[in-house]
Design an enzyme around this catalytic site. Structure first.
Site, PDB file in Angstrom:
ATOM      1  N   SER A 167       0.556   5.762   0.110  1.00  0.00           N
ATOM      2  CA  SER A 167      -0.253   5.811   0.781  1.00  0.00           C
ATOM      3  C   SER A 167      -0.479   5.158   1.913  1.00  0.00           C
ATOM      4  O   SER A 167      -1.655   5.410   3.335  1.00  0.00           O
ATOM      5  CB  SER A 167      -2.099   6.214   0.134  1.00  0.00           C
ATOM      6  N   SER A 226      -2.626   8.530   1.414  1.00  0.00           N
ATOM      7  CA  SER A 226      -3.737   9.486   2.734  1.00  0.00           C
ATOM      8  C   SER A 226      -4.106   8.442   3.300  1.00  0.00           C
ATOM      9  O   SER A 226      -5.196   8.874   4.074  1.00  0.00           O
ATOM     10  CB  SER A 226      -4.681   9.328   1.357  1.00  0.00           C
ATOM     11  N   LYS A 242      -9.888   3.383   7.615  1.00  0.00           N
ATOM     12  CA  LYS A 242     -10.271   4.594   6.877  1.00  0.00           C
ATOM     13  C   LYS A 242     -11.562   4.422   5.997  1.00  0.00           C
ATOM     14  O   LYS A 242     -11.554   3.634   5.211  1.00  0.00           O
ATOM     15  CB  LYS A 242      -8.901   3.995   5.418  1.00  0.00           C
TER      16      LYS A 242
END
Length: 501
Positions: free
Chosen positions: A188, A164, A84
């Site tokens: 997330s 996310s 990420k």
């Protein structure tokens, strides 16, 4: 020993393993990697066309060579891994999806990245994410960032990839890599894993270092693996878990960590008492509820004793308000510290206030939504503010000691279960298809482990089942999820459809 099987055959094995939720066979990943990443070929050229309709990756590791570090028998040797893009690497910028950080390249590996490399993992790129990990605005769009655009759900590109860690989950779902690292503050990792049909594990907060990761909350932030199988999640966790002197929350990690892959037991459901969070179930879609009930029976058939928990913790409905106070207060404190650690020649925004001003002056940042949460965070009073201190104490107590811990003790269960969430909702803010149900809050606020495993489909969209445990119960939670996975084999890879336009 590296297999000599032709790369095309190895790729077929790799695809079959991903479809069935099995780990990649030893050696296969190295062989495919050697075939694809040959001298003079860029990763973007090899993987980019497959990702183009879904925009799960912000950037690929530069260059044409990926040296494999570590011993020949290293646990992750040759495994392709995406990160990420709020996790720092020495060889790529780290943007958190924001144009304010587009030149943020401090030249350092986060400790978890160093662990991955030393265990033979091959970092192939940075995954897109909800900008600033979904904390900029109450109207943020999951999977969208100004740097990376909109990540698409491969099962239906008109529906959300959740966030996310949207890019991390989508990249694994479409087979760009068998593993990615996401981060979670509340949902997330688990939500995007669930709606994209993959495995996601949020460890106990303090098991994995957060150093050199763009933060939201030191109370709730953690990194964790997103994979196609529980076994691969356990392999990755075994590597990234451990103490870090720069992250005081990890002081106990070395003493607590185990070989999570070795601890997996396909028979661990047999005789296990598991609490069903029945008070959450009415919040999910009717289709997800039906899938969940069928999978509860599968657990019974595997020998599990299921205990109905019908009463929510006493302050359950108040936790969300307290949590938001904590997150906004810690965001200002923690992000200011992070920005101060970056190179001022690369990052002109040195504080949250600077980022707010940058966004206000940059129309590409606010074309879809504003920054009301940033503005509220900037107005908070710091870590000594009595409102913050009270909110943190009350939210943690309600979610942990008086929540998960009390439910497990009073009902004599070793873990809790519920649907992770319902089917992915649409990206259209004007229709009536909305998010339905979530199992993330208690584990997120308490900092306890939470695993999601594919359990089936809701109107053709994947949904996951959650296993939640107490603090440091990571090995048991993974083992229960592994036993469930091996019993049900519910994952099916997407028949990928590009967006309509």
């Amino acid at each position: 020993m590296v297999s000599e099987m032709p790369a095309a055959e190895q790729a077929a094995i790799r695809g079959d393993a991903a479809n069935a939720g099995r780990p990649i066979p030893d050696g296969a990943e190295i062989e495919v990697c050697r075939e694809r990443i040959r001298s003079g070929t860029l990763l973007a050229d090899l993987f980019g066309p497959q990702d183009a309709p879904y925009r799960s990756v912000i950037r690929w590791t530069p260059g044409a060579e990926l040296p494999i570090r570590g011993r020949p028998d290293a646990i992750l040797r040759g495994m392709l891994i995406l990160l990420k893009d709020n996790i720092e690497t020495a060889d790529m910028p780290t943007t958190a999806g924001s144009l304010a950080l587009v030149d943020n390249a401090p030249g350092r590996d986060a400790p978890l990245v160093a662990r991955l490399r030393e265990s033979g993992g091959l970092i192939v790129g940075k995954a897109n994410l909800s900008e600033w990990a979904n904390i900029r605005s109450s109207q943020s769009i999951s999977g969208w960032s100004a740097v990376g655009g909109q990540t698409r759900n491969p099962y239906d590109p008109e529906r959300t990839p959740c966030g996310s860690s949207a890019g991390s989950a989508v990249a694994v779902a479409i087979g760009l890599a068998p593993a990615a690292i996401g981060t979670e503050t509340d949902g997330s990792i688990t939500c995007p894993a669930s709606v994209n049909g993959v495995v996601g594990f949020k460890p106990t907060v303090g098991l994995v270092s957060r150093t050199h990761i763009v933060p939201i909350s030191h109370s709730q932030d953690t990194a964790g693996p997103i994979t196609t199988s529980v076994e691969d999640a356990a392999r990755v966790l075994t590597v990234i878990a451990g103490s870090d002197p720069l992250d005081p929350a990890t002081a106990e990690a070395d003493a607590r960590k185990v070989d999570y892959r070795a601890a997996l037991d396909a028979d661990s459901l047999n005789g296990a008492r598991i609490g069903v969070l029945r008070f959450l179930v009415p919040n999910y879609s009717a289709e997800t509820q039906a899938v969940f009930e069928a999978n509860l029976q599968a657990m019974r058939d595997a020998g599990a004793e299921l205990v109905e928990i019908t009463e929510a913790p006493a302050d359950f409905r108040q936790i969300g308000g307290w949590e938001l106070t904590v997150l906004l207060t810690e965001l200002k404190h923690d992000l200011n510290l992070y920005l101060a650690s970056t190179d001022p020649a690369q990052v002109k925004t040195r504080t949250l206030a600077d980022v707010i001003a940058f966004n206000a002056a940059e129309p590409r940042e606010t074309v879809l939504f504003g920054q009301d949460l940033f503005e509220r965070a900037e107005a908070t009073g710091g870590l000594t503010d009595p409102a913050y201190v009270e909110a943190r104490e009350r939210s943690f107590r309600a979610a942990g000691p008086e929540g998960i811990d009390r439910m497990m003790a009073e009902h004599g269960v070793v873990a809790l279960t519920a649907p992770t969430t319902s089917r992915a909702w649409t990206n259209d803010p004007n229709d009536d298809d909305r998010s339905q149900g979530s199992a993330s809050r208690l584990a997120a606020v308490a900092g306890y482990p939470h695993l999601t495993v594919p359990m089936g489909f809701d109107r053709g969209m994947p949904v996951g089942i959650s296993f939640i445990g107490g603090k440091w119960d990571d090995a048991r939670v993974l083992s229960l999820g592994y036993a469930f996975e091996q019993r049900t084999l519910a994952r099916r890879a997407p028949e990928m459809r590009p967006p309509a336009s």
